[in-house]
Design a protein around this motif. Structure first.
Motif, PDB file in Angstrom:
ATOM      1  N   PRO A 116       0.824  -1.212   0.000  1.00  0.00           N
ATOM      2  CA  PRO A 116       0.000   0.000   0.000  1.00  0.00           C
ATOM      3  C   PRO A 116       0.857   1.261   0.000  1.00  0.00           C
ATOM      4  CG  PRO A 116       0.132  -0.895   2.218  1.00  0.00           C
ATOM      5  CD  PRO A 116       0.803  -1.895   1.308  1.00  0.00           C
ATOM      6  N   LYS A 117       0.280   2.337  -0.534  1.00  0.00           N
ATOM      7  CA  LYS A 117       0.948   3.642  -0.488  1.00  0.00           C
ATOM      8  C   LYS A 117       0.651   4.334   0.844  1.00  0.00           C
ATOM      9  CE  LYS A 117       2.231   4.293  -4.977  1.00  0.00           C
ATOM     10  NZ  LYS A 117       1.816   3.018  -5.586  1.00  0.00           N
ATOM     11  N   ILE A 118      -0.514   3.989   1.413  1.00  0.00           N
ATOM     12  CA  ILE A 118      -1.001   4.679   2.614  1.00  0.00           C
ATOM     13  C   ILE A 118      -1.559   3.648   3.596  1.00  0.00           C
ATOM     14  CG2 ILE A 118      -2.773   6.271   3.497  1.00  0.00           C
ATOM     15  CD1 ILE A 118      -2.690   7.716   0.800  1.00  0.00           C
ATOM     16  N   ILE A 119      -1.205   3.807   4.872  1.00  0.00           N
ATOM     17  CA  ILE A 119      -1.796   2.973   5.923  1.00  0.00           C
ATOM     18  C   ILE A 119      -2.475   3.880   6.940  1.00  0.00           C
ATOM     19  CG2 ILE A 119      -1.321   1.396   7.848  1.00  0.00           C
ATOM     20  CD1 ILE A 119       0.937   0.174   6.194  1.00  0.00           C
ATOM     21  N   VAL A 120      -3.735   3.616   7.228  1.00  0.00           N
ATOM     22  CA  VAL A 120      -4.467   4.367   8.249  1.00  0.00           C
ATOM     23  C   VAL A 120      -4.681   3.468   9.463  1.00  0.00           C
ATOM     24  CG1 VAL A 120      -6.609   5.587   8.806  1.00  0.00           C
ATOM     25  CG2 VAL A 120      -5.624   5.786   6.514  1.00  0.00           C
ATOM     26  N   CYS A 121      -4.192   3.926  10.605  1.00  0.00           N
ATOM     27  CA  CYS A 121      -4.372   3.189  11.851  1.00  0.00           C
ATOM     28  C   CYS A 121      -5.647   3.671  12.522  1.00  0.00           C
ATOM     29  CB  CYS A 121      -3.190   3.423  12.783  1.00  0.00           C
ATOM     30  SG  CYS A 121      -1.642   2.778  12.126  1.00  0.00           S
ATOM     31  N   VAL A 137      -3.840   9.520  20.206  1.00  0.00           N
ATOM     32  CA  VAL A 137      -4.813   9.790  19.142  1.00  0.00           C
ATOM     33  C   VAL A 137      -5.367  11.211  19.260  1.00  0.00           C
ATOM     34  CG1 VAL A 137      -7.048   9.131  18.162  1.00  0.00           C
ATOM     35  CG2 VAL A 137      -5.437   7.357  18.864  1.00  0.00           C
ATOM     36  N   THR A 138      -5.670  11.645  20.481  1.00  0.00           N
ATOM     37  CA  THR A 138      -6.274  12.977  20.629  1.00  0.00           C
ATOM     38  C   THR A 138      -5.324  14.080  20.156  1.00  0.00           C
ATOM     39  OG1 THR A 138      -5.586  12.855  22.941  1.00  0.00           O
ATOM     40  CG2 THR A 138      -7.920  12.461  22.471  1.00  0.00           C
ATOM     41  N   LYS A 139      -4.018  13.863  20.326  1.00  0.00           N
ATOM     42  CA  LYS A 139      -3.036  14.890  19.944  1.00  0.00           C
ATOM     43  C   LYS A 139      -2.541  14.749  18.513  1.00  0.00           C
ATOM     44  CE  LYS A 139      -0.747  16.033  24.305  1.00  0.00           C
ATOM     45  NZ  LYS A 139       0.422  15.618  25.096  1.00  0.00           N
ATOM     46  N   GLU A 140      -2.410  13.511  18.057  1.00  0.00           N
ATOM     47  CA  GLU A 140      -1.659  13.284  16.809  1.00  0.00           C
ATOM     48  C   GLU A 140      -2.511  12.754  15.657  1.00  0.00           C
ATOM     49  OE1 GLU A 140       2.645  11.851  17.793  1.00  0.00           O
ATOM     50  OE2 GLU A 140       1.338  11.105  19.401  1.00  0.00           O
ATOM     51  N   HIS A 141      -3.829  12.640  15.905  1.00  0.00           N
ATOM     52  CA  HIS A 141      -4.693  12.165  14.821  1.00  0.00           C
ATOM     53  C   HIS A 141      -4.559  13.092  13.618  1.00  0.00           C
ATOM     54  CE1 HIS A 141      -7.833  15.301  14.918  1.00  0.00           C
ATOM     55  NE2 HIS A 141      -7.471  15.429  16.179  1.00  0.00           N
ATOM     56  N   GLY A 142      -4.601  12.500  12.453  1.00  0.00           N
ATOM     57  CA  GLY A 142      -4.563  13.305  11.225  1.00  0.00           C
ATOM     58  C   GLY A 142      -3.175  13.744  10.789  1.00  0.00           C
ATOM     59  N   LEU A 172     -13.790  13.319  10.660  1.00  0.00           N
ATOM     60  CA  LEU A 172     -14.130  13.637   9.270  1.00  0.00           C
ATOM     61  C   LEU A 172     -13.000  14.419   8.608  1.00  0.00           C
ATOM     62  CD1 LEU A 172     -16.297  13.253   7.141  1.00  0.00           C
ATOM     63  CD2 LEU A 172     -17.350  15.393   7.888  1.00  0.00           C
ATOM     64  N   GLU A 173     -12.408  15.346   9.361  1.00  0.00           N
ATOM     65  CA  GLU A 173     -11.256  16.086   8.822  1.00  0.00           C
ATOM     66  C   GLU A 173     -10.098  15.151   8.488  1.00  0.00           C
ATOM     67  OE1 GLU A 173      -9.552  19.446  10.834  1.00  0.00           O
ATOM     68  OE2 GLU A 173     -11.537  20.293  11.261  1.00  0.00           O
ATOM     69  N   ASP A 174      -9.883  14.156   9.351  1.00  0.00           N
ATOM     70  CA  ASP A 174      -8.801  13.195   9.089  1.00  0.00           C
ATOM     71  C   ASP A 174      -9.057  12.460   7.776  1.00  0.00           C
ATOM     72  OD1 ASP A 174      -7.799  13.985  11.518  1.00  0.00           O
ATOM     73  OD2 ASP A 174      -8.272  12.110  12.575  1.00  0.00           O
ATOM     74  N   PHE A 175     -10.309  12.090   7.544  1.00  0.00           N
ATOM     75  CA  PHE A 175     -10.614  11.374   6.302  1.00  0.00           C
ATOM     76  C   PHE A 175     -10.490  12.311   5.095  1.00  0.00           C
ATOM     77  CE2 PHE A 175     -11.838   8.081   9.177  1.00  0.00           C
ATOM     78  CZ  PHE A 175     -11.634   6.912   8.463  1.00  0.00           C
ATOM     79  N   GLN A 176     -10.800  13.595   5.303  1.00  0.00           N
ATOM     80  CA  GLN A 176     -10.585  14.534   4.197  1.00  0.00           C
ATOM     81  C   GLN A 176      -9.101  14.699   3.894  1.00  0.00           C
ATOM     82  OE1 GLN A 176     -13.277  17.444   5.683  1.00  0.00           O
ATOM     83  NE2 GLN A 176     -14.974  16.591   4.504  1.00  0.00           N
ATOM     84  N   SER A 177      -8.303  14.687   4.938  1.00  0.00           N
ATOM     85  CA  SER A 177      -6.848  14.717   4.746  1.00  0.00           C
ATOM     86  C   SER A 177      -6.365  13.450   4.030  1.00  0.00           C
ATOM     87  CB  SER A 177      -6.168  14.862   6.113  1.00  0.00           C
ATOM     88  OG  SER A 177      -4.781  14.707   6.005  1.00  0.00           O
ATOM     89  N   LEU A 178      -7.013  12.342   4.353  1.00  0.00           N
ATOM     90  CA  LEU A 178      -6.704  11.084   3.654  1.00  0.00           C
ATOM     91  C   LEU A 178      -7.004  11.215   2.169  1.00  0.00           C
ATOM     92  CD1 LEU A 178      -6.029   8.046   3.396  1.00  0.00           C
ATOM     93  CD2 LEU A 178      -8.328   7.547   4.296  1.00  0.00           C
ATOM     94  N   GLU A 180      -6.923  13.884   0.382  1.00  0.00           N
ATOM     95  CA  GLU A 180      -5.870  14.700  -0.238  1.00  0.00           C
ATOM     96  C   GLU A 180      -4.582  13.905  -0.431  1.00  0.00           C
ATOM     97  OE1 GLU A 180      -5.463  18.357   1.981  1.00  0.00           O
ATOM     98  OE2 GLU A 180      -7.626  18.718   1.775  1.00  0.00           O
ATOM     99  N   LYS A 181      -4.244  13.113   0.574  1.00  0.00           N
ATOM    100  CA  LYS A 181      -3.020  12.302   0.476  1.00  0.00           C
ATOM    101  C   LYS A 181      -3.153  11.290  -0.657  1.00  0.00           C
ATOM    102  CE  LYS A 181       0.209  12.537   2.845  1.00  0.00           C
ATOM    103  NZ  LYS A 181       1.393  13.397   2.538  1.00  0.00           N
ATOM    104  N   ILE A 182      -4.345  10.723  -0.818  1.00  0.00           N
ATOM    105  CA  ILE A 182      -4.577   9.777  -1.916  1.00  0.00           C
ATOM    106  C   ILE A 182      -4.338  10.473  -3.261  1.00  0.00           C
ATOM    107  CG2 ILE A 182      -6.343   8.426  -3.135  1.00  0.00           C
ATOM    108  CD1 ILE A 182      -7.536   7.784  -0.318  1.00  0.00           C
ATOM    109  N   HIS A 183      -4.885  11.681  -3.395  1.00  0.00           N
ATOM    110  CA  HIS A 183      -4.674  12.415  -4.652  1.00  0.00           C
ATOM    111  C   HIS A 183      -3.196  12.683  -4.898  1.00  0.00           C
ATOM    112  CE1 HIS A 183      -9.112  13.573  -4.862  1.00  0.00           C
ATOM    113  NE2 HIS A 183      -8.821  13.006  -6.017  1.00  0.00           N
ATOM    114  N   GLU A 184      -2.459  12.877  -3.812  1.00  0.00           N
ATOM    115  CA  GLU A 184      -1.032  13.181  -3.912  1.00  0.00           C
ATOM    116  C   GLU A 184      -0.203  11.957  -4.315  1.00  0.00           C
ATOM    117  OE1 GLU A 184      -0.268  15.554  -0.275  1.00  0.00           O
ATOM    118  OE2 GLU A 184       1.749  14.663  -0.422  1.00  0.00           O
TER     119      GLU A 184
END
Ligand code: URA
Ligand code: SF4
Length: 190
Positions: A116-121, A137-142, A172-178, A180-184
């Motif tokens: 995979p190019k990306i792994i989401v924990c 998670v509370t501090k470093e998510h996303g 939801l913001e984390d998934f939106q960042s995901l 963007e990373k996918i597009h990248e």
């Protein structure tokens, strides 16, 4: 090491390498497409997953599906979903370190097959094992990290979001960042 997901699955379905084998109904190997560029990793099967042999099919799974659908991902189309341990810990307790160690070769082999190019924990258990031991998670998510050339991010576990819905907008913001990373970095996810 196995070269194909099917051979690895066959081996895993008979696994007796840790005590969780004694209490499981089904091994929950993983699900998704075999050319997935995005791999999502949870903690371990819950009750519904143990009964059905598929990851994230309970209430948490339904919530996860919503976040995935929001960025055009699904287990049928373009992702793969697996867990740190493939068998359900009794009463959904956290998997023990020795259970995760025993099971990790399966996840590593799955990762080697998928590349995979990306792994989401999904949640602390996966993020602490795969990103960094003190991951909060509370501090470093996303936040994005690179490990062995793979982009990695930790976000809230769906079950944690069900308990604490206030974190849903952050998730939801984390998934939106995901997205963007996918597009990248991805070539055929979308
Ligand atoms: N929680 C997880 O971490 N994994 C599943 O498959 C289901 C619930
Ligand atoms: Fe084997 Fe993993 Fe199940 Fe333990 S949790 S029995 S190591 S498949």
């Amino acid at each position: 090491m196995y070269d194909t997901m099917e051979a690895l699955r066959r081996e895993c379905l008979n696994c007796q390498k840790c005590p969780l084998a004694q209490t499981r109904t089904n091994v929950v190997f993983g699900v998704g497409v075999e050319d997935a560029e995005v791999l999502l990793i949870g903690e371990g099967p819950g009750e519904q997953e143990d009964l059905r042999g598929e990851p994230f099919v309970g209430r948490g799974g339904q919530l996860l599906e919503k976040y995935l659908a929001a960025i055009d991902l699904s287990r049928e189309k373009n992702t793969y979903i697996a867990n740190m341990v493939k068998c359900r810990p009794p009463k959904n307790r956290d998997p023990l370190p020795e259970e995760m160690e025993a099971c990790l070769p399966y996840l590593r082999n799955q990762t080697a097959i998928l590349r995979p190019k990306i792994i989401v924990c999904l949640g602390r258990i996966a993020a602490q094992k795969l990103i960094s031991p003190n991951f909060r998670v509370t501090k470093e998510h996303g936040q994005w990290f690179q490990r062995n050339g793979v982009w990695m991010m930790g976000t809230f576990h769906p079950a944690a979001l069900l308990r604490n819905p206030r974190n849903k907008p952050d998730a939801l913001e984390d998934f939106q960042s995901l997205r963007e990373k996918i597009h990248e970095v991805c070539t055929h996810t979308y």
